[in-house]
Each structure stands twice: as structure tokens, then as C-alpha cells.
Scaffold this motif. Structure first.
Motif, PDB file in Angstrom:
ATOM      1  N   ARG A   7       0.826  -1.209   0.000  1.00  0.00           N
ATOM      2  CA  ARG A   7       0.000   0.000   0.000  1.00  0.00           C
ATOM      3  C   ARG A   7       0.861   1.260   0.000  1.00  0.00           C
ATOM      4  O   ARG A   7       1.899   1.334   0.651  1.00  0.00           O
ATOM      5  N   ILE A  26      -8.438  -0.279   5.005  1.00  0.00           N
ATOM      6  CA  ILE A  26      -9.170   0.460   3.971  1.00  0.00           C
ATOM      7  C   ILE A  26     -10.625   0.554   4.406  1.00  0.00           C
ATOM      8  O   ILE A  26     -11.289  -0.455   4.626  1.00  0.00           O
ATOM      9  N   LEU A 227      -6.349  -0.504  -6.043  1.00  0.00           N
ATOM     10  CA  LEU A 227      -5.908  -1.178  -4.820  1.00  0.00           C
ATOM     11  C   LEU A 227      -4.735  -2.112  -5.093  1.00  0.00           C
ATOM     12  O   LEU A 227      -3.830  -2.246  -4.264  1.00  0.00           O
ATOM     13  N   GLY A 230      -1.766  -0.360  -4.813  1.00  0.00           N
ATOM     14  CA  GLY A 230      -1.522   0.208  -3.492  1.00  0.00           C
ATOM     15  C   GLY A 230      -2.167   1.557  -3.268  1.00  0.00           C
ATOM     16  O   GLY A 230      -1.889   2.232  -2.274  1.00  0.00           O
ATOM     17  N   ASP A 233      -7.372   4.540   0.270  1.00  0.00           N
ATOM     18  CA  ASP A 233      -7.419   4.430   1.722  1.00  0.00           C
ATOM     19  C   ASP A 233      -8.841   4.263   2.246  1.00  0.00           C
ATOM     20  O   ASP A 233      -9.045   3.796   3.361  1.00  0.00           O
ATOM     21  N   LEU A 259      -7.478  -8.059   1.174  1.00  0.00           N
ATOM     22  CA  LEU A 259      -7.216  -6.870   1.975  1.00  0.00           C
ATOM     23  C   LEU A 259      -8.059  -6.789   3.247  1.00  0.00           C
ATOM     24  O   LEU A 259      -7.578  -6.364   4.285  1.00  0.00           O
TER      25      LEU A 259
END
Length: 366
Positions: A7, A26, A227, A230, A233, A259
Motif C-alpha cells: 500500500r 481500507i 488497490l 496500493g 485508503d 485486503l
């Protein structure tokens, strides 16, 4: 196995008690579609979103009636409330003072910078998180004049300009940014370009994506791509559908990328001529039931007794149907054979037993 995702390193900001960016998970967001002034209807929808796993909720504040409802709404909401603003900074001031944890401003819709600066200073006083929400459909006239079309480059310049304005004018850093288009590829390019020039956390998603199926596909294309790189958020899967569906789709995306997991994964065969059971109905009932539990589980719903347990041996627990009869299997081994009419009831019992034996699989979303 899932892909290894590194990330992007971003600042940590706070939306009420929920952190975004940095080492935070996330976050999943949604937005109500009820009239905000209808307090009961809006709170009811927020509760449903919360139960589905939504962590931050946005509400529209288009008028005075909506602004007046915010104090009670914020007080009763189980999750932080963000006020969505356009045109009227005075409504934003009222939203912040009512206790909203964040505001979303679309800079292209605000013409008076003096009023906007006043609003941002109030946000700083109340530590209210600000999302600079750039939308391809409402960029500033001077940006559009320069780029001719609402391209990703136009969106990035607008976002960087407004981040700089807030940081330098108000000296405020509790910010996050979004750069959304209805074109998923333009959206991706905008986020990628911006992420190379700023470390503020990013709220990702595709705007005006459409209904449940086309909207899910558009959002999945963009959000998954970002995603995997990376980038991202916090996210909202915008759909022309029940907002609760947005939350379910968001967690499906996160789960399939390795994730975040909230709900059990349900795998199922696509059916074929060997299927002698109403697999569609069976699957739908299992999927609906799993929404009641939050656990890291893999469940299987298979239509063929012969191949089911073998093909789904990676599942923790599964069922496979036959003509008037079915089997329940655990990690590929058949543990029970039951009449078709009792198959679901016995399956659910086995899942509950499994979770009692493995309480570590249960997930507390908080």
C-alpha cells in the motif's frame, strides 16, 4: 492465495473516531438516499448500513431543513456522519457546528473563496475532516477552458490546486481527496497521477457508475486496479441501488484482493445438466443467511453430490445436492447425508458448530 499488495504510504487523518490512511484498514463508506430532513428514515438507513459493515456515512445537505436535522442525526448515528455540500458554505458551517465528523466539498461548485475560506477555518477549529471531492462533471471553468474536456489531467490539476489552497491558506491538514469520473479508466489515471504528487489519503470510486450489475463492474474495474497498485485508503462503490448493496460489493472487492474480510466467502458451481436440485434458490438462501454473521469462512454450495465435495475441498463447510437428498461436507470430507428438505437447516447448524469450535474466525468490525 492472494496478491501481495504494497500500500502507498499516506498521512493518517481522522473522521471522528475513525482513522483513514496511514496504517488504517481500507475503510468502507456509503451515502444515504433518504431526505436528510426525514430524521427517522435517514437514521433507519444509517443503521442498516452500519449493520452491513459501513464505517463512514455521507448525507446530503441541500437546504436548511437538512442542516437542522444534523445535530440529532449525528447524536444518534452509530458511525461518523459526513455532510455533502454544494454551493452553500453557510450550510457547511452549520453542519460542522452540528457535530459532523467530516464535510465533502466539490470545489467546482463554490464561487466565493472568502466564504469557502471561512468554512475551512471553522473545520479547522472543530477538527472536522475535509474531503476535496473533485468530479469530472463539475470542474472549475478556468480548468475546463485550459483542457477543453474534463480529462484526468484536468482533475489532477484541480485537486492539487485545492489541496495547496487549503494547506497554505488555512494551514489545515485533516484532508482526504477524491478524483472521480464516470469513466473508470480516466478515474484510474487521475488517481495514479495524483498519488505521485501528494501523500494525502485517497477516497476511491467511480461516480455515476449505474445500477447494480453495470455499476458493480465499473467500480470493480477501477477500485481493484487502484488497490492492486496500493492506491486507496477508503472507498465507496457508488450504485443506483440500495446503499446497503454498495457496502456488500465493497467488501467483496476487498475480500477478493485479500485486503479485508467481513463476511464468509460463498463459492458455488455454475450448474450443468447433472444438477438435480434447485441450486439457484439454495445459493440465494445461503448467501442471505451469511449476511447475518461476520466471520472469515469459506462456504460451498454445489449442485452435484458426486463432484461437489472434491471440487470444493478448500471450503470449510459445504453442501452438495442430489435428487431429494444432499450431503454436508467439511474440508472435503462428507460428514452427513440428509434429505433435501433438511439440507439448509442442517448446514446452518454445522456452520454454527464450526464457529463455536473456531471463535478466532469471528470478526469484530470495530
Amino acid at each position: 492465495m492472494y496478491p501481495k499488495i504494497k500500500r502507498r504510504v499516506t498521512r493518517k487523518v481522522w473522521v471522528g473516531k475513525i482513522s483513514v490512511g496511514g496504517d488504517s484498514p481500507i475503510r468502507v463508506q456509503s451515502m444515504t438516499n433518504t431526505p436528510t430532513a426525514d430524521l427517522n428514515a435517514t437514521l433507519s438507513q444509517i443503521q442498516k448500513l452500519f449493520e452491513a459493515g459501513c464505517e463512514i456515512v455521507r448525507v446530503a445537505v441541500p437546504d436548511e431543513k437538512s442542516a437542522k436535522a444534523l445535530k440529532d442525526l449525528v447524536k444518534e448515528s452509530p458511525i461518523p456522519v459526513i455532510a455533502d455540500l454544494h454551493f452553500a458554505t453557510l450550510l457547511g458551517e452549520k453542519a460542522v457546528k452540528a457535530g459532523c465528523a467530516g464535510i465533502r466539498i466539490n470545489p467546482g461548485t463554490f464561487k466565493n473563496k472568502a466564504n469557502l475560506e471561512r468554512l475551512l477555518k471553522i473545520c479547522k477549529d472543530y477538527n472536522c475532516c475535509v474531503r476535496i471531492g473533485i468530479n469530472a462533471g463539475s470542474l472549475e471553468p478556468e480548468i475546463l477552458k485550459k483542457y477543453k474536456v474534463p480529462s484526468y489531467k484536468a482533475m489532477v490539476e484541480s485537486a492539487l490546486r485545492w489541496v495547496e489552497y487549503v494547506v497554505e491558506t488555512v494551514d489545515y491538514h485533516n484532508l482526504k481527496v477524491s478524483l472521480k469520473s464516470s469513466n473508470w479508466w480516466e478515474t484510474i489515471k487521475a488517481y495514479q497521477a495524483f498519488s505521485k504528487k501528494s501523500d494525502f489519503p485517497l477516497h476511491v470510486g467511480v461516480t455515476e457508475a449505474g445500477g447494480l450489475i453495470p455499476g458493480t463492474i465499473k467500480n470493480t474495474m477501477a477500485i481493484s486496479y487502484l488497490l492492486l497498485k496500493g492506491i486507496g485508503d477508503t472507498l465507496r462503490v457508488s450504485l443506483t441501488a440500495d446503499p446497503v448493496e454498495e457496502v456488500y460489493v465493497a467488501y467483496e472487492i476487498l475480500k477478493n484482493l485479500g485486503l479485508r474480510t467481513l463476511y464468509p466467502e460463498v463459492i458455488a458451481c455454475p450448474t450443468c445438466g447433472r444438477c438435480e436440485i434447485d441450486l439457484f434458490s439454495l445459493y440465494q438462501k445461503v448467501e442471505a443467511w451469511t449476511k447475518r454473521i461476520k466471520a472469515n469462512l469459506k462456504l460451498a454450495v454445489m449442485g452435484c453430490v458426486v463432484n461437489g465435495p472434491g471440487e470444493a475441498k478448500m471450503a470449510d463447510i459445504g453442501i452438495a445436492g442430489g435428487k431429494g437428498v444432499g450431503v454436508i461436507f467439511r474440508e472435503g470430507k462428507i460428514i452427513k447425508k440428509v434429505p433435501e428438505t433438511q439440507l439448509l437447516e442442517e448446514f446452518f447448524k454445522e456452520v454454527e458448530t464450526f464457529l463455536k469450535e473456531h471463535p478466532e474466525r469471528l470478526i469484530n468490525p470495530q
